[in-house]
Design an enzyme around this catalytic site. Structure first.
Site, PDB file in Angstrom:
ATOM      1  CB  THR A 138      -0.903   0.002   1.253  1.00 38.17           C
ATOM      2  OG1 THR A 138      -1.623  -1.215   1.263  1.00 38.17           O
ATOM      3  CG2 THR A 138      -1.854   1.176   1.272  1.00 38.17           C
ATOM      4  N   GLY A 177       2.635  -2.981   8.213  1.00 41.51           N
ATOM      5  CA  GLY A 177       2.914  -3.287   9.615  1.00 41.51           C
ATOM      6  C   GLY A 177       4.314  -3.850   9.764  1.00 41.51           C
ATOM      7  CD  GLU A 424      -4.179  -9.146   3.323  1.00 40.54           C
ATOM      8  OE1 GLU A 424      -3.326  -8.847   4.163  1.00 40.54           O
ATOM      9  OE2 GLU A 424      -3.938  -9.193   2.103  1.00 40.54           O
TER      10      GLU A 424
HETATM   11  C1  LIG Z   1      -7.043  -7.136  22.068  1.00 42.15           C
HETATM   12  C2  LIG Z   1      -5.821  -7.472  21.282  1.00 42.15           C
HETATM   13  C3  LIG Z   1      -6.091  -8.511  20.208  1.00 42.15           C
HETATM   14  C4  LIG Z   1      -4.863  -8.802  19.411  1.00 42.15           C
HETATM   15  C5  LIG Z   1      -5.209  -9.804  18.384  1.00 42.15           C
HETATM   16  C6  LIG Z   1      -4.044 -10.079  17.583  1.00 42.15           C
HETATM   17  C7  LIG Z   1      -4.472 -11.091  16.612  1.00 42.15           C
HETATM   18  C8  LIG Z   1      -3.724 -10.941  15.415  1.00 42.15           C
HETATM   19  C9  LIG Z   1      -4.445 -11.631  14.347  1.00 42.15           C
HETATM   20  C10 LIG Z   1      -4.004 -11.026  13.136  1.00 42.15           C
HETATM   21  C11 LIG Z   1      -4.645 -11.625  11.964  1.00 42.15           C
HETATM   22  C12 LIG Z   1      -4.207 -11.378  10.847  1.00 42.15           C
HETATM   23  C13 LIG Z   1      -3.037 -10.501  10.684  1.00 42.15           C
HETATM   24  C14 LIG Z   1      -3.139  -9.840   9.437  1.00 42.15           C
HETATM   25  C15 LIG Z   1      -2.472  -8.564   9.523  1.00 42.15           C
HETATM   26  C16 LIG Z   1      -3.086  -7.722   8.483  1.00 42.15           C
HETATM   27  C17 LIG Z   1      -2.100  -7.081   7.665  1.00 42.15           C
HETATM   28  C18 LIG Z   1      -2.764  -6.376   6.547  1.00 42.15           C
HETATM   29  C19 LIG Z   1      -1.898  -6.437   5.362  1.00 42.15           C
HETATM   30  C20 LIG Z   1      -2.466  -5.700   4.167  1.00 42.15           C
HETATM   31  O1  LIG Z   1      -3.421  -5.003   4.231  1.00 42.15           O
HETATM   32  S1  LIG Z   1      -1.588  -5.952   2.742  1.00 42.15           S
HETATM   33  C21 LIG Z   1      -2.371  -4.996   1.512  1.00 42.15           C
HETATM   34  C22 LIG Z   1      -3.680  -5.577   1.114  1.00 42.15           C
HETATM   35  N1  LIG Z   1      -4.177  -4.878  -0.030  1.00 42.15           N
HETATM   36  C23 LIG Z   1      -5.271  -5.253  -0.650  1.00 42.15           C
HETATM   37  O2  LIG Z   1      -5.919  -6.175  -0.226  1.00 42.15           O
HETATM   38  C24 LIG Z   1      -5.603  -4.515  -1.897  1.00 42.15           C
HETATM   39  C25 LIG Z   1      -6.981  -4.794  -2.383  1.00 42.15           C
HETATM   40  N2  LIG Z   1      -7.032  -4.801  -3.835  1.00 42.15           N
HETATM   41  C26 LIG Z   1      -6.923  -5.966  -4.567  1.00 42.15           C
HETATM   42  O3  LIG Z   1      -6.739  -7.029  -4.025  1.00 42.15           O
HETATM   43  C27 LIG Z   1      -7.061  -5.937  -6.055  1.00 42.15           C
HETATM   44  O4  LIG Z   1      -6.396  -4.959  -6.661  1.00 42.15           O
HETATM   45  C28 LIG Z   1      -8.546  -6.005  -6.480  1.00 42.15           C
HETATM   46  C29 LIG Z   1      -9.344  -4.817  -5.987  1.00 42.15           C
HETATM   47  C30 LIG Z   1      -9.129  -7.288  -5.893  1.00 42.15           C
HETATM   48  C31 LIG Z   1      -8.635  -6.144  -8.015  1.00 42.15           C
HETATM   49  O5  LIG Z   1      -8.691  -4.961  -8.642  1.00 42.15           O
HETATM   50  P1  LIG Z   1      -8.690  -4.933 -10.255  1.00 42.15           P
HETATM   51  O6  LIG Z   1      -9.884  -5.564 -10.816  1.00 42.15           O
HETATM   52  O7  LIG Z   1      -8.301  -3.558 -10.662  1.00 42.15           O
HETATM   53  O8  LIG Z   1      -7.503  -5.888 -10.439  1.00 42.15           O
HETATM   54  P2  LIG Z   1      -6.667  -6.436 -11.549  1.00 42.15           P
HETATM   55  O9  LIG Z   1      -6.828  -5.679 -12.806  1.00 42.15           O
HETATM   56  O10 LIG Z   1      -5.331  -6.526 -10.957  1.00 42.15           O
HETATM   57  O11 LIG Z   1      -7.304  -7.907 -11.744  1.00 42.15           O
HETATM   58  C32 LIG Z   1      -8.398  -8.163 -12.540  1.00 42.15           C
HETATM   59  C33 LIG Z   1      -8.809  -9.621 -12.532  1.00 42.15           C
HETATM   60  O12 LIG Z   1      -8.119 -10.371 -11.554  1.00 42.15           O
HETATM   61  C34 LIG Z   1      -9.024 -10.899 -10.605  1.00 42.15           C
HETATM   62  N3  LIG Z   1      -8.364 -10.925  -9.301  1.00 42.15           N
HETATM   63  C35 LIG Z   1      -8.095  -9.886  -8.506  1.00 42.15           C
HETATM   64  N4  LIG Z   1      -7.484 -10.318  -7.393  1.00 42.15           N
HETATM   65  C36 LIG Z   1      -7.340 -11.643  -7.523  1.00 42.15           C
HETATM   66  C37 LIG Z   1      -6.778 -12.651  -6.681  1.00 42.15           C
HETATM   67  N5  LIG Z   1      -6.257 -12.343  -5.501  1.00 42.15           N
HETATM   68  N6  LIG Z   1      -6.791 -13.914  -7.105  1.00 42.15           N
HETATM   69  C38 LIG Z   1      -7.342 -14.233  -8.280  1.00 42.15           C
HETATM   70  N7  LIG Z   1      -7.909 -13.330  -9.137  1.00 42.15           N
HETATM   71  C39 LIG Z   1      -7.901 -12.055  -8.739  1.00 42.15           C
HETATM   72  C40 LIG Z   1     -10.172  -9.940 -10.669  1.00 42.15           C
HETATM   73  O13 LIG Z   1     -11.344 -10.506 -10.142  1.00 42.15           O
HETATM   74  C41 LIG Z   1     -10.256  -9.692 -12.119  1.00 42.15           C
HETATM   75  O14 LIG Z   1     -10.813 -10.832 -12.740  1.00 42.15           O
HETATM   76  P3  LIG Z   1     -11.652 -10.668 -14.080  1.00 42.15           P
HETATM   77  O15 LIG Z   1     -10.739 -10.070 -15.106  1.00 42.15           O
HETATM   78  O16 LIG Z   1     -12.809  -9.780 -13.735  1.00 42.15           O
HETATM   79  O17 LIG Z   1     -12.041 -12.063 -14.389  1.00 42.15           O
HETATM   80  C1  LIG Z   2      -4.301  -1.553  10.503  1.00 44.29           C
HETATM   81  C2  LIG Z   2      -3.887  -1.628   9.072  1.00 44.29           C
HETATM   82  C3  LIG Z   2      -2.817  -2.439   8.719  1.00 44.29           C
HETATM   83  C4  LIG Z   2      -2.363  -2.478   7.398  1.00 44.29           C
HETATM   84  N1  LIG Z   2      -1.284  -3.225   7.081  1.00 44.29           N
HETATM   85  C5  LIG Z   2      -0.806  -3.214   5.812  1.00 44.29           C
HETATM   86  C6  LIG Z   2       0.375  -3.921   5.472  1.00 44.29           C
HETATM   87  O1  LIG Z   2       0.968  -4.609   6.288  1.00 44.29           O
HETATM   88  N2  LIG Z   2       0.833  -3.844   4.203  1.00 44.29           N
HETATM   89  C7  LIG Z   2       0.199  -3.113   3.247  1.00 44.29           C
HETATM   90  O2  LIG Z   2       0.676  -3.082   2.111  1.00 44.29           O
HETATM   91  N3  LIG Z   2      -0.927  -2.433   3.537  1.00 44.29           N
HETATM   92  C8  LIG Z   2      -1.434  -2.469   4.792  1.00 44.29           C
HETATM   93  N4  LIG Z   2      -2.596  -1.787   5.096  1.00 44.29           N
HETATM   94  C9  LIG Z   2      -3.247  -1.012   4.056  1.00 44.29           C
HETATM   95  C10 LIG Z   2      -4.566  -1.637   3.630  1.00 44.29           C
HETATM   96  O3  LIG Z   2      -4.365  -2.814   2.924  1.00 44.29           O
HETATM   97  C11 LIG Z   2      -5.358  -0.627   2.807  1.00 44.29           C
HETATM   98  O4  LIG Z   2      -5.679   0.447   3.660  1.00 44.29           O
HETATM   99  C12 LIG Z   2      -6.595  -1.263   2.239  1.00 44.29           C
HETATM  100  O5  LIG Z   2      -6.258  -2.135   1.196  1.00 44.29           O
HETATM  101  C13 LIG Z   2      -7.622  -0.227   1.745  1.00 44.29           C
HETATM  102  O6  LIG Z   2      -7.073   0.606   0.803  1.00 44.29           O
HETATM  103  P1  LIG Z   2      -7.158   2.208   0.914  1.00 44.29           P
HETATM  104  O7  LIG Z   2      -6.643   2.584   2.234  1.00 44.29           O
HETATM  105  O8  LIG Z   2      -6.508   2.701  -0.295  1.00 44.29           O
HETATM  106  O9  LIG Z   2      -8.688   2.529   0.870  1.00 44.29           O
HETATM  107  P2  LIG Z   2      -9.460   3.305  -0.281  1.00 44.29           P
HETATM  108  O10 LIG Z   2      -9.476   2.428  -1.497  1.00 44.29           O
HETATM  109  O11 LIG Z   2      -8.930   4.669  -0.438  1.00 44.29           O
HETATM  110  O12 LIG Z   2     -10.910   3.332   0.331  1.00 44.29           O
HETATM  111  C14 LIG Z   2     -11.584   4.522   0.761  1.00 44.29           C
HETATM  112  C15 LIG Z   2     -13.082   4.364   0.496  1.00 44.29           C
HETATM  113  O13 LIG Z   2     -13.307   4.288  -0.908  1.00 44.29           O
HETATM  114  C16 LIG Z   2     -14.115   3.164  -1.229  1.00 44.29           C
HETATM  115  N5  LIG Z   2     -13.702   2.620  -2.536  1.00 44.29           N
HETATM  116  C17 LIG Z   2     -12.440   2.523  -3.033  1.00 44.29           C
HETATM  117  N6  LIG Z   2     -12.452   1.982  -4.253  1.00 44.29           N
HETATM  118  C18 LIG Z   2     -13.724   1.725  -4.552  1.00 44.29           C
HETATM  119  C19 LIG Z   2     -14.390   1.148  -5.685  1.00 44.29           C
HETATM  120  N7  LIG Z   2     -13.712   0.696  -6.739  1.00 44.29           N
HETATM  121  N8  LIG Z   2     -15.717   1.026  -5.655  1.00 44.29           N
HETATM  122  C20 LIG Z   2     -16.421   1.437  -4.579  1.00 44.29           C
HETATM  123  N9  LIG Z   2     -15.856   1.994  -3.487  1.00 44.29           N
HETATM  124  C21 LIG Z   2     -14.532   2.130  -3.466  1.00 44.29           C
HETATM  125  C22 LIG Z   2     -13.866   2.164  -0.100  1.00 44.29           C
HETATM  126  O14 LIG Z   2     -14.979   1.288   0.067  1.00 44.29           O
HETATM  127  C23 LIG Z   2     -13.678   3.087   1.098  1.00 44.29           C
HETATM  128  O15 LIG Z   2     -14.939   3.379   1.627  1.00 44.29           O
HETATM  129  C24 LIG Z   2      -3.042  -1.728   6.408  1.00 44.29           C
HETATM  130  C25 LIG Z   2      -4.142  -0.939   6.762  1.00 44.29           C
HETATM  131  C26 LIG Z   2      -4.569  -0.900   8.072  1.00 44.29           C
HETATM  132  C27 LIG Z   2      -5.741  -0.023   8.439  1.00 44.29           C
END
Ligand SMILES: CCCCCCCCCC/C=C\CCCCCCCC(=O)SCCNC(=O)CCNC(=O)[C@H](O)C(C)(C)COP(=O)(O)OP(=O)(O)OC[C@H]1O[C@@H](n2cnc3c(N)ncnc32)[C@H](O)[C@@H]1OP(=O)(O)O
Ligand SMILES: Cc1cc2nc3c(=O)[nH]c(=O)nc-3n(C[C@H](O)[C@H](O)[C@H](O)COP(=O)(O)OP(=O)(O)OC[C@H]3O[C@@H](n4cnc5c(N)ncnc54)[C@H](O)[C@@H]3O)c2cc1C
Length: 664
Positions: A138, A177, A424
């Site tokens: 991100t 993170g 995620e």
């Molecule tokens: C009280 C104390 C308690 C303490 C508790 C502790 C406990 C700890 C537990 C912790 C548990 C978990 C820990 C986790 C920690 C979290 C860390 C967080 C890390 C992150 O956030 S990392 C960053 C994550 N980012 C995202 O998720 C981004 C989201 N966006 C996307 O995934 C994609 O871009 C998309 C929006 C899904 C796709 O966008 P778009 O259509 O533009 O994409 P493309 O052009 O690239 O792809 C088109 C095509 O591909 C298909 N597709 C997309 N993704 C996938 C996939 N993953 N696999 C297969 N196919 C995929 C998509 O559907 C399109 O298909 P089509 O062409 O329509 O057929």
């Molecule tokens: C606690 C925490 C831990 C994280 N850890 C990691 C990490 O370890 N590594 C990492 O890479 N990232 C990490 N992230 C980032 C995280 O993965 C992103 O914040 C997440 O994927 C959402 O993306 P954004 O922030 O760009 O939201 P945005 O996409 O800017 O979303 C803002 C608003 O716009 C809306 N929106 C956006 N696009 C669309 C659309 N196409 N259609 C309709 N509505 C839309 C959403 O629903 C939302 O309401 C973390 C985030 C948090 C909060």
């Protein structure tokens, strides 16, 4: 009645074998044994004390997290814990920190996207924690839109290196993170450029900090992004920012299992779907669904025990008051959440199976089920985390005023959990992926290709589009086929309605944009159907233990019928059921609540959570709530002195009406 008497009395009322239910909840006797042993190992170690997180400064909290992480790593090695044991051990530590990202994202990214040579080089270092990694995808300007990332990785054939660069402020990595203060390395996602051509986003292994003194390497600017929501909570994590200034890495640090860059700078695209690059996210989304059941169960355990201890109203002539759990309104809010915890547990088990299955198929170059695996992990991650966040907040309200105290455990649990709706993959963005998958499936229905997996029901479109529910009496709502048909008909009709509306637009993408809100609802309906169907499938398995299956049946139908009640508009507007049938569902729901009531406390005991893990005065196993609330209050630093600091400067002048001397 004292709290402990209340709960003992509740436990005596249970109509099933709690020990057998613990095994069903854990998934197997072996899984129960590991979970039970690990949770007690953590609970018995004073280093893992959590009692003062709310009053620590950010720096103290962070340093304490480092201490806990180092101690955990030492124990894991000394006790030779297996991978399964150490994962569960870290979970019960209950302290978000860099270990989560290292093990859940950095290591899996290398395993999934690295070549054999890369795995041989990097995994031994990562497995021994001689390097610590994070997942840097991100950016400040883009999170959801992965294809919109701006960081560049330009190949320089002269030096056989990639030059990583952050061309704009919005291209700064922001959020990863473990990045801010701990990680020595990261898997960084950047646009690959060779010979002036942009090949889109790819992953790279990048060293960030000097291994001798931890200082950032030249060309790297790095730090923490600041305080996040809630006291304590996720602030133990160093979510970070990162900027590259023409920072060079060797060519062999591009993750090249999928596509490659040769020594000459030739880009060799992948011959497998490029979406495999997103594999780490799919794997984490799958685990997040199982985590949702754990977090929901934790909140529900607190609210259920406290609702049995807490009494309000209902006494005549000084007799005992009513336990708040006996109010139908309390049951109507609490029992569906209890049922959801079990429902998410079982769908999580199934999703783990699906993920393992797709992984094995991918290894054999069978990509057919990838879209379904993506839709299921994305949709269920979205649906279960949204429901769990709302559920935790509802549990706080179910505990009345005391639920708002930090020592109830619920405010911190909410603050830690709620970002699961965003990280995620934002939950709306992910649900729209399900909707796209559904629209494609509907469009192909006329082609004669029978849909498979979770969309198999769409193959019975002719029947499901015109059938009328045959429910005639309340008990019919306990018939699995009738319940399933109602959920299938509702999901299909919502999807087909969106597909028909889409056809009205010349430009499909524009139509999709116009219909986003309806599409999200259709995605949710499909996901709810999956959860209900997997719960019903669970009931068909061999389930041991006196009364256990009966309790699970009650929970399953409470889950399904409360969804009908909550989404009645969908069921009525799609003509899936009539208002009379909806009213019968409500009658059945009330009856199920009465049957669940004597078992409620035992059903949360079956989660087998220690008091340490629950971290809640209200949810204590012994129910001894009131004396412990006092104890907690007296520990607060404000109670260190009877007269507070600031009295002479700011309170006394009011009382003595001499505000001119107040130091404002
Ligand atoms: C009280 C104390 C308690 C303490 C508790 C502790 C406990 C700890 C537990 C912790 C548990 C978990 C820990 C986790 C920690 C979290 C860390 C967080 C890390 C992150 O956030 S990392 C960053 C994550 N980012 C995202 O998720 C981004 C989201 N966006 C996307 O995934 C994609 O871009 C998309 C929006 C899904 C796709 O966008 P778009 O259509 O533009 O994409 P493309 O052009 O690239 O792809 C088109 C095509 O591909 C298909 N597709 C997309 N993704 C996938 C996939 N993953 N696999 C297969 N196919 C995929 C998509 O559907 C399109 O298909 P089509 O062409 O329509 O057929
Ligand atoms: C606690 C925490 C831990 C994280 N850890 C990691 C990490 O370890 N590594 C990492 O890479 N990232 C990490 N992230 C980032 C995280 O993965 C992103 O914040 C997440 O994927 C959402 O993306 P954004 O922030 O760009 O939201 P945005 O996409 O800017 O979303 C803002 C608003 O716009 C809306 N929106 C956006 N696009 C669309 C659309 N196409 N259609 C309709 N509505 C839309 C959403 O629903 C939302 O309401 C973390 C985030 C948090 C909060």
């Amino acid at each position: 009645m004292e709290g402990d008497d209340n709960l003992a009395h509740e436990r005596n009322k249970a109509e099933f074998d709690v020990n057998e239910m613990k095994i069903v909840w854990a998934g197997s006797r072996q899984a129960f044994e590991v979970s039970n042993r690990m949770s007690r190992l953590v609970a018995s170690d004073p280093v893992f004390d959590k009692s003062n997180r709310a009053v620590m400064t950010r720096k103290e909290l962070f340093k304490n997290t480092l201490r806990k992480s180092a101690h955990a790593w030492k124990l894991i090695n000394e006790l030779c814990l297996s991978d399964e044991e150490s994962t569960i051990f870290k979970y019960f530590m209950d302290q978000p920190g860099f270990l989560d990202l290292h093990w859940r994202m950095f290591v899996p990214a290398i395993k999934g996207q690295g070549t054999e040579e890369q795995k041989q080089k990097w995994l031994p270092l990562a497995n021994k924690m001689q390097i610590i990694g994070c997942y840097a995808q991100t950016e400040l300007g883009h999170g959801s839109n992965v294809q919109g990332l701006e960081t560049t990785a330009t190949f320089n054939p002269q030096t056989d290196q990639f030059i990583l660069h952050s061309p704009t402020q919005t291209s700064s990595k922001w959020w990863p993170g473990g990045l801010g203060k701990v990680s020595t390395h990261a898997v960084v996602y950047a646009r690959l450029i060779t010979n002036g051509k942009d090949h889109g986003v790819h992953g790279f292994i990048v060293q960030l900090r000097n291994l001798d003194d931890h200082s950032p390497l030249p060309g790297i600017t790095i730090g923490d992004i600041g305080v996040k929501f809630g006291n304590g909570a996720y602030n133990s994590m160093d979510n970070g920012f990162l900027m590259f200034d023409k920072f060079c890495i060797p060519r062999d640090q591009m993750l090249m299992r999928l596509s490659k860059v040769t020594r000459e700078g030739k880009y060799v695209p992948s011959d497998v779907p490029r979406q495999l690059m997103y594999g780490t996210m799919v794997s984490v989304r799958q685990t997040i669904v199982s985590n949702a059941s754990v977090a929901m169960a934790r909140a529900v355990c607190i609210a259920t025990r406290y609702s049995a201890v807490r009494r309000q109203f209902g006494s005549q002539n000084g007799g005992v008051e009513t336990q708040v759990i006996d109010y139908k309104t309390q049951q109507n809010r609490l029992f569906p959440l209890l049922a959801s915890a079990y429902a998410f547990r079982f769908v999580g088990e199934w999703l783990k199976w699906l993920y393992t299955d797709v992984t094995q198929r991918l290894e054999a170059s069978d990509f057919a089920t990838l879209p379904e695996a993506h839709a299921c992990t994305a949709g269920l991650k979205s649906m279960t985390t949204s429901a769990t966040s709302d559920g935790i907040e509802e549990c706080r309200k179910l505990c009345g005023g005391h639920g708002y105290l930090w020592c109830s455990g619920l405010p911190e649990l909410f603050a830690v959990y709620v970002p699961a709706c965003t990280y995620e993959g934002d939950n709306v963005v992910l649900q729209l992926q399900v909707a796209r998958f559904l629209m494609k499936t509907v469009a192909q229905l006329s082609s004669g290709n029978a849909p498979a997996g979770t969309t198999a029901y769409m193959g019975r479109a002719k029947h499901l589009l015109q059938c009328r529910s045959s429910i005639q009496k309340a008990e019919d709502w306990l018939n699995p086929a009738m319940v399933l048909e109602a959920f299938e008909a509702r999901a299909l009709r919502m999807a087909v309605s969106c597909a028909n509306n889409l056809k009205k637009f010349e430009n499909q993408e524009q139509g999709f944009s116009e219909l986003l809100a309806d599409l999200v609802e259709a995605g949710i309906a499909h996901c709810q159907l999956i959860v209900v169907s997997k719960f019903i499938a669970k009931l068909e398995r061999d389930i041991k233990g006196k009364g256990v299956k009966n309790q699970l049946k009650n929970l399953c139908y409470i889950y399904a019928l409360h969804l009908i009640h909550k989404h009645l508009g969908d069921f009525l507007s799609t003509n899936t059921i009539t208002p009379e049938q909806a009213s019968l569902a409500n009658n059945q729901l009330r009856s199920l609540y009465s049957q669940l009531r004597p078992n409620a406390v035992a059903l949360v005991d079956a989660f087998d959570y220690t008091d340490h893990y629950l971290g809640s005065v209200l949810g204590r196993y012994d129910g001894n709530v009131y004396p412990k609330l006092f104890e907690e209050a007296l520990k607060d630093p404000l109670n260190d002195s009877v007269v507070p600091d600031g009295y002479h400067e700011y309170i006394r002048p009011f009382i003595k009406q001499d505000l001119r001397s107040a130091r404002l």
